[in-house]
Scaffold this motif. Sequence first.
Motif, PDB file in Angstrom:
ATOM      1  N   ALA A 114       0.684  -1.040  -0.173  1.00 11.68           N
ATOM      2  CA  ALA A 114       0.074   0.145   0.015  1.00 11.68           C
ATOM      3  C   ALA A 114       0.963   1.159   0.169  1.00 11.68           C
ATOM      4  N   MET A 115       1.939   1.183   0.952  1.00  3.60           N
ATOM      5  CA  MET A 115       2.852   2.392   0.884  1.00  3.60           C
ATOM      6  C   MET A 115       3.640   2.508  -0.510  1.00  3.60           C
ATOM      7  N   LEU A 117       2.350   1.638  -3.375  1.00  4.56           N
ATOM      8  CA  LEU A 117       1.270   2.100  -4.310  1.00  4.56           C
ATOM      9  C   LEU A 117       1.238   3.658  -4.054  1.00  4.56           C
ATOM     10  N   ALA A 118       1.378   4.260  -2.894  1.00  2.54           N
ATOM     11  CA  ALA A 118       1.435   5.389  -2.504  1.00  2.54           C
ATOM     12  C   ALA A 118       2.342   6.347  -3.269  1.00  2.54           C
ATOM     13  N   LEU A 164      -6.203   2.381  -6.663  1.00  2.00           N
ATOM     14  CA  LEU A 164      -6.412   2.238  -5.270  1.00  2.00           C
ATOM     15  C   LEU A 164      -7.642   1.197  -5.110  1.00  2.00           C
ATOM     16  N   TYR A 188      -1.701   3.431   3.215  1.00  2.89           N
ATOM     17  CA  TYR A 188      -1.547   4.167   1.769  1.00  2.89           C
ATOM     18  C   TYR A 188      -2.266   5.642   2.273  1.00  2.89           C
ATOM     19  N   ARG A 189      -3.095   5.836   3.061  1.00  3.80           N
ATOM     20  CA  ARG A 189      -3.485   7.409   3.544  1.00  3.80           C
ATOM     21  C   ARG A 189      -2.517   8.153   4.151  1.00  3.80           C
ATOM     22  N   HIS A 191       0.727   7.999   3.582  1.00  2.00           N
ATOM     23  CA  HIS A 191       1.631   8.866   2.675  1.00  2.00           C
ATOM     24  C   HIS A 191       1.291  10.047   2.350  1.00  2.00           C
ATOM     25  N   SER A 194      -1.650  11.597  -0.425  1.00  2.00           N
ATOM     26  CA  SER A 194      -2.328  10.425  -0.697  1.00  2.00           C
ATOM     27  C   SER A 194      -3.766  10.445  -0.298  1.00  2.00           C
ATOM     28  N   TRP A 198      -7.707   8.917  -1.742  1.00  2.00           N
ATOM     29  CA  TRP A 198      -8.595   8.337  -1.076  1.00  2.00           C
ATOM     30  C   TRP A 198     -10.009   8.818  -1.067  1.00  2.00           C
TER      31      TRP A 198
END
Length: 247
Positions: A114-115, A117-118, A164, A188-189, A191, A194, A198
């Motif tokens: 997830a990180m 992807l961010a 996402l 993710y959020r 980062h 990001s 979301w």
Amino acid sequence: MIMTNLQQTIAQVLSANRGERVVAFDVDHQKYWLKQAEKNTGFMRILKANPQRALAQEIQALQYLNKVGAPCAELVAWDDDYLVLKDVGATVDQWLQNSACDQQQKQQIINDCAMALAELHALDLVHGRPATRDIGWENGKVRFIDFESKLNIDRLQWNKARDLIIFIHDLYRNTLPQQMVESAVSSYRQHANSEQNWQYALRILHKYRFLYPLFKPFYSIAGKDLLAGLKVFEYWQNNSSDNEVNK
């Protein structure tokens, strides 16, 4: 010119595997993948893009991704009809199905993804299909493979949000517990920059919310993809309070 071990091995692998789409090989305890231009025959020559051009575009994209430090496979060699990538480790899909991998490690792996992807989105890059089968993980290092999007993509924020949503959908498709999915989304959020992706993803789900009641009656007989899609909408419903969907 003196050839390195890698160059010599590539020449040997090519000679022994002409026409083979993808071949794995090892050099000095490092695994590599050789990918050759696809050989279209018959009617597929009409349906599919020119293989040489497609390979050239993939090489160009990988060169750029490596140059900007994107979390993707490293391109180590190429020519007109092939490319060679350094192995990125087992796919996340394989890690999640590995019985020797406990829940804590699986959680760390998907949080790392997830990180990553961010980080990719922070570079204004989009994968196109960030499913667990298209992500490699090894010792905390995440590498995306098989990019499906173009580098100069239109509607960038929409496509980041789409990335996402696809990622979350695939986590549900792997039947991960709700808390594991929530932890990945939280990673993710956190980062930088990001959160807006979301929120945009939530707005997309709000726009298509009419699909949920249409397919909910099939919940008990739904296949993996549909069931995961329904769970994505349920996740949206539970998080719609922090989404300014009515603006």
